[in-house]
Design a protein around this motif. Structure first.
Motif, PDB file in Angstrom:
ATOM      1  N   GLY A 348       0.900  -1.117   0.046  1.00 47.37           N
ATOM      2  CA  GLY A 348       0.178   0.130  -0.212  1.00 47.37           C
ATOM      3  C   GLY A 348       0.707   1.241  -0.023  1.00 47.37           C
ATOM      4  N   VAL A 349       1.862   1.266   0.727  1.00 41.98           N
ATOM      5  CA  VAL A 349       2.857   2.352   0.785  1.00 41.98           C
ATOM      6  C   VAL A 349       3.601   2.622  -0.556  1.00 41.98           C
ATOM      7  CG1 VAL A 349       4.656   3.244   1.809  1.00 41.98           C
ATOM      8  CG2 VAL A 349       3.129   2.315   3.342  1.00 41.98           C
ATOM      9  N   TRP A 350       3.875   1.483  -1.261  1.00 37.14           N
ATOM     10  CA  TRP A 350       4.584   1.471  -2.197  1.00 37.14           C
ATOM     11  C   TRP A 350       3.562   2.247  -3.472  1.00 37.14           C
ATOM     12  CZ3 TRP A 350       2.832  -0.987  -6.877  1.00 37.14           C
ATOM     13  CH2 TRP A 350       3.501  -0.860  -8.059  1.00 37.14           C
ATOM     14  N   LEU A 351       2.418   1.642  -3.480  1.00 37.39           N
ATOM     15  CA  LEU A 351       1.452   2.015  -4.445  1.00 37.39           C
ATOM     16  C   LEU A 351       1.097   3.480  -4.184  1.00 37.39           C
ATOM     17  CD1 LEU A 351      -0.283   1.130  -6.641  1.00 37.39           C
ATOM     18  CD2 LEU A 351      -2.124   0.623  -4.957  1.00 37.39           C
ATOM     19  N   ALA A 352       1.117   4.051  -2.901  1.00 34.99           N
ATOM     20  CA  ALA A 352       0.591   5.557  -2.682  1.00 34.99           C
ATOM     21  C   ALA A 352       1.981   6.529  -2.853  1.00 34.99           C
ATOM     22  CB  ALA A 352       0.085   5.378  -1.039  1.00 34.99           C
ATOM     23  N   LYS A 353       2.968   6.107  -2.511  1.00 33.18           N
ATOM     24  CA  LYS A 353       4.201   6.677  -2.613  1.00 33.18           C
ATOM     25  C   LYS A 353       5.525   6.317  -3.507  1.00 33.18           C
ATOM     26  CE  LYS A 353       7.231   9.751   0.166  1.00 33.18           C
ATOM     27  NZ  LYS A 353       7.796  10.086   1.684  1.00 33.18           N
ATOM     28  N   GLY A 354       5.930   5.131  -3.037  1.00 32.70           N
ATOM     29  CA  GLY A 354       7.095   4.609  -3.243  1.00 32.70           C
ATOM     30  C   GLY A 354       7.185   4.334  -4.878  1.00 32.70           C
ATOM     31  N   LYS A 355       5.866   4.023  -5.728  1.00 30.65           N
ATOM     32  CA  LYS A 355       5.871   3.889  -7.095  1.00 30.65           C
ATOM     33  C   LYS A 355       6.474   4.899  -7.622  1.00 30.65           C
ATOM     34  CE  LYS A 355       2.854   2.418 -10.678  1.00 30.65           C
ATOM     35  NZ  LYS A 355       1.382   1.895 -10.930  1.00 30.65           N
ATOM     36  N   THR A 356       6.063   6.140  -7.445  1.00 33.65           N
ATOM     37  CA  THR A 356       6.414   7.525  -8.395  1.00 33.65           C
ATOM     38  C   THR A 356       7.096   8.595  -7.493  1.00 33.65           C
ATOM     39  OG1 THR A 356       4.150   8.358  -7.840  1.00 33.65           O
ATOM     40  CG2 THR A 356       4.488   7.028  -9.806  1.00 33.65           C
ATOM     41  N   LEU A 357       7.010   8.250  -6.098  1.00 34.77           N
ATOM     42  CA  LEU A 357       7.412   9.440  -5.146  1.00 34.77           C
ATOM     43  C   LEU A 357       6.649  11.031  -5.316  1.00 34.77           C
ATOM     44  CD1 LEU A 357      11.319   8.807  -4.794  1.00 34.77           C
ATOM     45  CD2 LEU A 357       9.509   8.293  -3.226  1.00 34.77           C
ATOM     46  N   GLY A 358       5.461  10.629  -5.845  1.00 37.92           N
ATOM     47  CA  GLY A 358       4.330  11.683  -6.044  1.00 37.92           C
ATOM     48  C   GLY A 358       4.894  12.547  -7.239  1.00 37.92           C
ATOM     49  N   MET A 359       5.773  12.224  -8.049  1.00 36.98           N
ATOM     50  CA  MET A 359       6.162  12.959  -9.144  1.00 36.98           C
ATOM     51  C   MET A 359       4.925  13.435 -10.030  1.00 36.98           C
ATOM     52  SD  MET A 359       9.653  13.272  -9.183  1.00 36.98           S
ATOM     53  CE  MET A 359       9.836  13.761 -11.010  1.00 36.98           C
ATOM     54  N   PRO A 360       3.986  12.625 -10.374  1.00 37.85           N
ATOM     55  CA  PRO A 360       2.830  13.280 -11.439  1.00 37.85           C
ATOM     56  C   PRO A 360       2.255  14.461 -10.567  1.00 37.85           C
ATOM     57  CG  PRO A 360       2.606  10.934 -11.020  1.00 37.85           C
ATOM     58  CD  PRO A 360       3.647  11.169  -9.915  1.00 37.85           C
ATOM     59  N   MET A 361       2.190  14.653  -9.313  1.00 42.48           N
ATOM     60  CA  MET A 361       1.744  15.688  -8.382  1.00 42.48           C
ATOM     61  C   MET A 361       2.293  17.072  -8.815  1.00 42.48           C
ATOM     62  SD  MET A 361       0.807  13.999  -4.900  1.00 42.48           S
ATOM     63  CE  MET A 361       0.103  15.447  -4.015  1.00 42.48           C
ATOM     64  N   ALA A 362       3.535  16.929  -9.248  1.00 44.75           N
ATOM     65  CA  ALA A 362       4.272  18.076  -9.345  1.00 44.75           C
ATOM     66  C   ALA A 362       3.508  19.072 -10.427  1.00 44.75           C
ATOM     67  CB  ALA A 362       5.934  17.680  -9.778  1.00 44.75           C
ATOM     68  N   ALA A 363       3.038  18.552 -11.395  1.00 44.47           N
ATOM     69  CA  ALA A 363       2.284  19.514 -12.325  1.00 44.47           C
ATOM     70  C   ALA A 363       1.430  20.149 -11.835  1.00 44.47           C
ATOM     71  CB  ALA A 363       1.921  18.294 -13.448  1.00 44.47           C
ATOM     72  N   GLY A 364       0.509  19.549 -10.778  1.00 49.94           N
ATOM     73  CA  GLY A 364      -0.483  20.449 -10.343  1.00 49.94           C
ATOM     74  C   GLY A 364       0.074  21.455  -9.508  1.00 49.94           C
ATOM     75  N   TYR A 365       1.260  21.567  -9.195  1.00 48.57           N
ATOM     76  CA  TYR A 365       1.854  22.625  -8.269  1.00 48.57           C
ATOM     77  C   TYR A 365       2.309  23.639  -9.537  1.00 48.57           C
ATOM     78  CZ  TYR A 365       2.061  20.832  -3.515  1.00 48.57           C
ATOM     79  OH  TYR A 365       1.739  20.557  -2.185  1.00 48.57           O
ATOM     80  N   ILE A 366       2.682  23.221 -10.583  1.00 47.84           N
ATOM     81  CA  ILE A 366       3.176  24.257 -11.579  1.00 47.84           C
ATOM     82  C   ILE A 366       1.827  24.718 -12.183  1.00 47.84           C
ATOM     83  CG2 ILE A 366       4.094  24.218 -13.848  1.00 47.84           C
ATOM     84  CD1 ILE A 366       6.178  24.227 -11.742  1.00 47.84           C
ATOM     85  N   ASP A 367       0.612  24.221 -12.448  1.00 41.40           N
ATOM     86  CA  ASP A 367      -0.408  24.629 -13.186  1.00 41.40           C
ATOM     87  C   ASP A 367      -1.382  25.177 -12.009  1.00 41.40           C
ATOM     88  OD1 ASP A 367      -1.853  22.617 -12.152  1.00 41.40           O
ATOM     89  OD2 ASP A 367      -1.923  21.520 -14.056  1.00 41.40           O
ATOM     90  N   GLY A 368      -1.111  24.964 -10.939  1.00 37.67           N
ATOM     91  CA  GLY A 368      -1.934  25.739  -9.784  1.00 37.67           C
ATOM     92  C   GLY A 368      -3.185  24.755  -9.377  1.00 37.67           C
ATOM     93  N   SER A 369      -3.511  23.880 -10.266  1.00 43.68           N
ATOM     94  CA  SER A 369      -4.622  23.054  -9.905  1.00 43.68           C
ATOM     95  C   SER A 369      -4.550  22.355  -8.254  1.00 43.68           C
ATOM     96  CB  SER A 369      -4.845  21.730 -10.832  1.00 43.68           C
ATOM     97  OG  SER A 369      -3.593  20.840 -10.482  1.00 43.68           O
ATOM     98  N   VAL A 370      -3.518  22.377  -7.435  1.00 47.25           N
ATOM     99  CA  VAL A 370      -3.551  21.861  -6.200  1.00 47.25           C
ATOM    100  C   VAL A 370      -3.950  23.009  -5.271  1.00 47.25           C
ATOM    101  CG1 VAL A 370      -1.656  20.363  -6.494  1.00 47.25           C
ATOM    102  CG2 VAL A 370      -1.341  22.686  -5.482  1.00 47.25           C
TER     103      VAL A 370
END
Length: 371
Positions: A348-370
């Motif tokens: 579960g931890v791998w799926l939630a974090k370890g798989k990508t280390l949250g990299m797909p979320m970086a786009a949300g900080y750049i485009d402001g969607s977060v």
């Protein structure tokens, strides 16, 4: 009259607040973002970026200027520089700009989001404490050194140390000796996720030395590093990677607004105590503790309270996470963590974090969607 909100720090907290305010399209507001780095650094993935070929430069470091270009140019200003002083009485901050010029910037509201750094004699890439070029160079040189080393010592068995050791061992656990030094008898302090994290590390052939606190290091003529422990023992290693001594970047803030650990003293609204228009989020607060998700919630609350203040309305108490979550990636295949007092399965931890280390979320900080 246009009101000026100055935001110090272009990382998770600062960029979040910047987008949240600019998205309101308030013509009477100007946001001034000050960042030491021209790029947004997804430092969560820095532990994996030191393994060659795993993380692309353009994915972990993304330019900030294009992220703001969608807003009217009159509504914001982006300054590359570092805060060197603050006068909360006169509502000004002193900024050392990239070109060597020092500027005094006035504000109506100020947001302190300058994060933290690792206070170590050995440069490490875990935080955005340097310029874009310096961070990139440090990531590359660390990755090269890791690939060439036969013996690697990681000091500090907190979350960062566990993840660094895990990434290295996942890649090289069968061919290199990876040693993790813990200053106590556990990893992750006394957190209930500690035993699971230690077990996952052992599966990857990490040697954990308990009650082994590193106090100093020195480079030897051979190119190796000698690490001295608190008990006087020394370890000679090809590559030394400390992950201890994280301290908030608050040296520019007057001492009367800081606590004993140099974090900023804030009230329930995330307003700096004994001020009316200064707010703080992220690692400079470290309350309840430093953490990416905690910073995100704080940034949302601070932005909301600034909006209320601009309308001459009273602030509302900051909202935290409904439950405290700790997730530690242990290499690219496993993990350890908990949700509140409930232990999470490795998968579960791998799926939630370890798989990508949250990299797909970086786009949300750049485009402001977060925000």
């Amino acid at each position: 009259m246009v009101q000026r909100v100055v935001i110090l720090g272009g990382s998770f907290g600062g960029l979040h607040v910047t987008h949240a305010l600019l998205k309101k399209r308030n013509k009477d507001l100007k946001v001034i973002l000050v960042s030491k780095n021209s790029h947004f650094f997804w430092n969560i993935a820095s532990v994996r970026a030191i393994v060659p070929g795993q993380i692309k430069d353009e994915d972990i470091l993304r330019p900030i200027a294009p992220a703001l270009a969608r807003y009217p140019s009159s509504s914001y200003e982006f300054l590359i520089g570092e805060a060197t002083g603050a006068d909360f009485a006169s509502n000004t901050v002193t900024i050392a700009l990239k070109d060597g010029i020092t500027s005094t910037v006035p504000y109506d509201h100020l947001v302190l989001a300058t994060g933290a750094n690792y206070d170590s004699e050995v440069p490490t890439p875990w935080k955005a404490s340097n310029s874009y070029d310096e961070i990139l160079s440090l990531l590359h040189s660390t990755a090269t050194a890791a690939s060439q080393a036969n013996h690697i010592t990681v000091a500090g068995a907190g979350a960062t140390g566990v993840e660094v050791a895990g990434e290295l061992a996942y890649e090289w656990g069968n061919t290199k000796q990876i040693v993790l030094l813990s200053g106590s008898s556990t990893v992750l302090g006394n957190d209930i996720a500690g035993p699971a994290a230690a077990n996952e590390l052992k599966k990857l052939n990490v040697t954990i030395k308990y009650n082994a606190r590193a106090v100093s290091s020195k480079k030897l003529d051979s190119g190796k590093t000698e690490v001295t422990l608190e008990n006087g023992e020394t370890i000679t290693t090809d590559l030394y990677l400390p992950t201890t001594g994280m301290s908030p970047n608050t040296s520019y803030i007057p001492a009367e607004y800081l606590l004993g650990n140099k974090t900023v003293d804030v009230d329930e609204f995330l307003r700096v105590k004994n001020t009316t228009n200064v707010w703080a989020v992220g690692d400079v607060v470290s309350k309840p503790r430093a953490g990416f998700m905690i910073t995100q919630k704080q940034a949302a609350s601070a932005a909301k309270n600034i909006e209320l203040a601009l309308q001459s309305k009273q602030p509302v108490p900051a909202k935290g996470l409904p439950v405290d979550i700790l997730a530690c990636a242990v290499g690219r295949g496993r993990g350890a963590g908990r949700m509140g007092s409930i232990k999470l399965p490795s998968f579960g931890v791998w799926l939630a974090k370890g798989k990508t280390l949250g990299m797909p979320m970086a786009a949300g900080y750049i485009d402001g969607s977060v925000a």
